[in-house]
Design a protein around this motif. Structure first.
Motif, PDB file in Angstrom:
ATOM      1  N   ASP A  47      -1.650  -0.953   2.452  1.00 14.03           N
ATOM      2  CA  ASP A  47      -2.601  -1.394   3.456  1.00 14.03           C
ATOM      3  C   ASP A  47      -3.456  -0.197   3.901  1.00 14.03           C
ATOM      4  OD1 ASP A  47      -4.000  -2.534   5.506  1.00 14.03           O
ATOM      5  OD2 ASP A  47      -2.232  -3.191   6.643  1.00 14.03           O
ATOM      6  N   LYS A 107     -11.305  -1.622   3.980  1.00 12.83           N
ATOM      7  CA  LYS A 107     -10.315  -2.696   4.089  1.00 12.83           C
ATOM      8  C   LYS A 107     -10.872  -4.024   3.570  1.00 12.83           C
ATOM      9  CE  LYS A 107      -6.605  -4.904   5.418  1.00 12.83           C
ATOM     10  NZ  LYS A 107      -5.379  -4.833   4.597  1.00 12.83           N
ATOM     11  N   ASP A 154      -6.375  -7.810   0.337  1.00 11.27           N
ATOM     12  CA  ASP A 154      -5.094  -8.513   0.416  1.00 11.27           C
ATOM     13  C   ASP A 154      -3.900  -7.584   0.231  1.00 11.27           C
ATOM     14  OD1 ASP A 154      -5.620  -7.941  -2.190  1.00 11.27           O
ATOM     15  OD2 ASP A 154      -4.908  -9.855  -2.999  1.00 11.27           O
ATOM     16  N   GLU A 176      -1.052  -5.244   1.634  1.00 14.38           N
ATOM     17  CA  GLU A 176      -0.396  -5.220   2.943  1.00 14.38           C
ATOM     18  C   GLU A 176       0.783  -4.254   3.059  1.00 14.38           C
ATOM     19  OE1 GLU A 176      -1.691  -6.779   5.371  1.00 14.38           O
ATOM     20  OE2 GLU A 176      -3.138  -8.010   4.266  1.00 14.38           O
ATOM     21  N   ASP A 234       3.020  -1.187   3.864  1.00 13.11           N
ATOM     22  CA  ASP A 234       2.929   0.069   4.612  1.00 13.11           C
ATOM     23  C   ASP A 234       4.166   0.942   4.398  1.00 13.11           C
ATOM     24  OD1 ASP A 234       4.907  -1.009   6.232  1.00 13.11           O
ATOM     25  OD2 ASP A 234       3.760  -0.887   8.090  1.00 13.11           O
TER      26      ASP A 234
END
Length: 275
Positions: free
Chosen positions: A213, A251, A258, A260, A262
């Motif tokens: 992300d 982003k 898409d 995501e 982390d």
């Protein structure tokens, strides 16, 4: 008259031969080639490690003693260097694909990360503890690897110490200057902003390709614990503007929108392995 003219021609011929021979000497080479970076980096790295081993205020966290930490870093490194983006970058004319060598140093109040030529990357424990997620580490490590492959440290060394200094190292010569001066140049003096822009774009592409992300990377520039990391000093940019750019622009790129991951849980475990 003919005798003088003959002597003149002979003298001119000798000068021409002399100048031509000078062009083949190492000192007359304009710039080192990419494949020589590994030789330069190895000499500098050996001197850095010798310096650290004799220092009372900095410690080299040895791979044999921090197996889990280095294993985690190498896994992230391998994902980066095997990414399609890195492979594509490695195929360009200005890039050098040297094996990445990771070193972790521990020094109080020092949150640096810097590179030496030839794939040598130095990470400070305080910097690693200041990051919050695997996504942020991947961004920082990608940035350092890409900086190395873009050879951004070579012009710095040439400007600070001379082109002959770099050529001598490439030819296997010893480091004839104080290692503290080399360290100061490598970890304290900022890179040219145009080079930073190139590496930033390549880093963003790599993060998104690996599924992380980009928002987590954006947060790194605003987080209280990480916003003053010394690493930032090497790469001049407006931190607030860049954080906003990552969040509001990058982003929303198709390759990023898409993604995501982390990796915050995994990263906390990694930080524990540094103790």
């Amino acid at each position: 008259m003919n005798r003088h003219f003959t002597r003149f021609l002979f003298f001119s011929f000798c000068i021409t031969i002399f100048l031509a021979s000078c062009e083949d000497t190492p000192s007359a080479r304009y710039q080192v080639e990419g494949h020589e970076d590994a030789v330069i980096g190895k000499t500098i790295d050996e001197q850095i490690l010798d310096y650290v081993s004799l220092s009372n205020n900095i410690e080299y966290l040895q791979p044999d003693s921090f197996i889990a930490a280095y294993s985690y870093l190498r896994n992230i490194k391998n994902r980066i260097v095997n990414s399609n983006n890195l492979i594509a970058v490695a195929g360009t004319e200005t890039n050098v694909d040297c094996p990445v060598q990771l070193r972790i140093f521990d020094r109080a109040y020092s949150s640096h990360a810097f590179i030496a030529p030839g794939g040598y990357i130095y990470l400070y424990k305080e910097l690693l503890q200041g990051l919050q997620t695997e996504a942020q580490l991947t961004a920082v490590l990608s940035h350092l690897i890409l900086s190395s492959r873009n050879r951004v440290s070579i012009p710095k060394l040439q400007e600070r110490f001379s082109n002959s200094f770099v050529i001598d190292l490439a030819d296997g010569g010893n480091l004839e200057v104080d290692i503290n001066l080399v360290l100061q140049e490598l970890k304290e003096v900022a890179y040219d902003s145009s080079l930073v822009n190139v590496v930033d774009v390549e880093t963003e592409n790599t993060i998104c390709e690996l599924g992380y992300d980009i928002k987590s990377y954006s947060d790194m520039f605003n987080h209280n614990q990480s916003k003053n990391l010394h690493w930032y000093q090497l790469f001049p940019r407006n931190q607030n503007s860049y954080a906003s750019y990552l969040f509001n622009t990058v982003k929303n790129y198709p390759q990023c929108i898409d993604k995501e991951i982390d990796g915050s849980v995994e990263y906390q475990s990694f930080k524990s392995s540094l103790n």
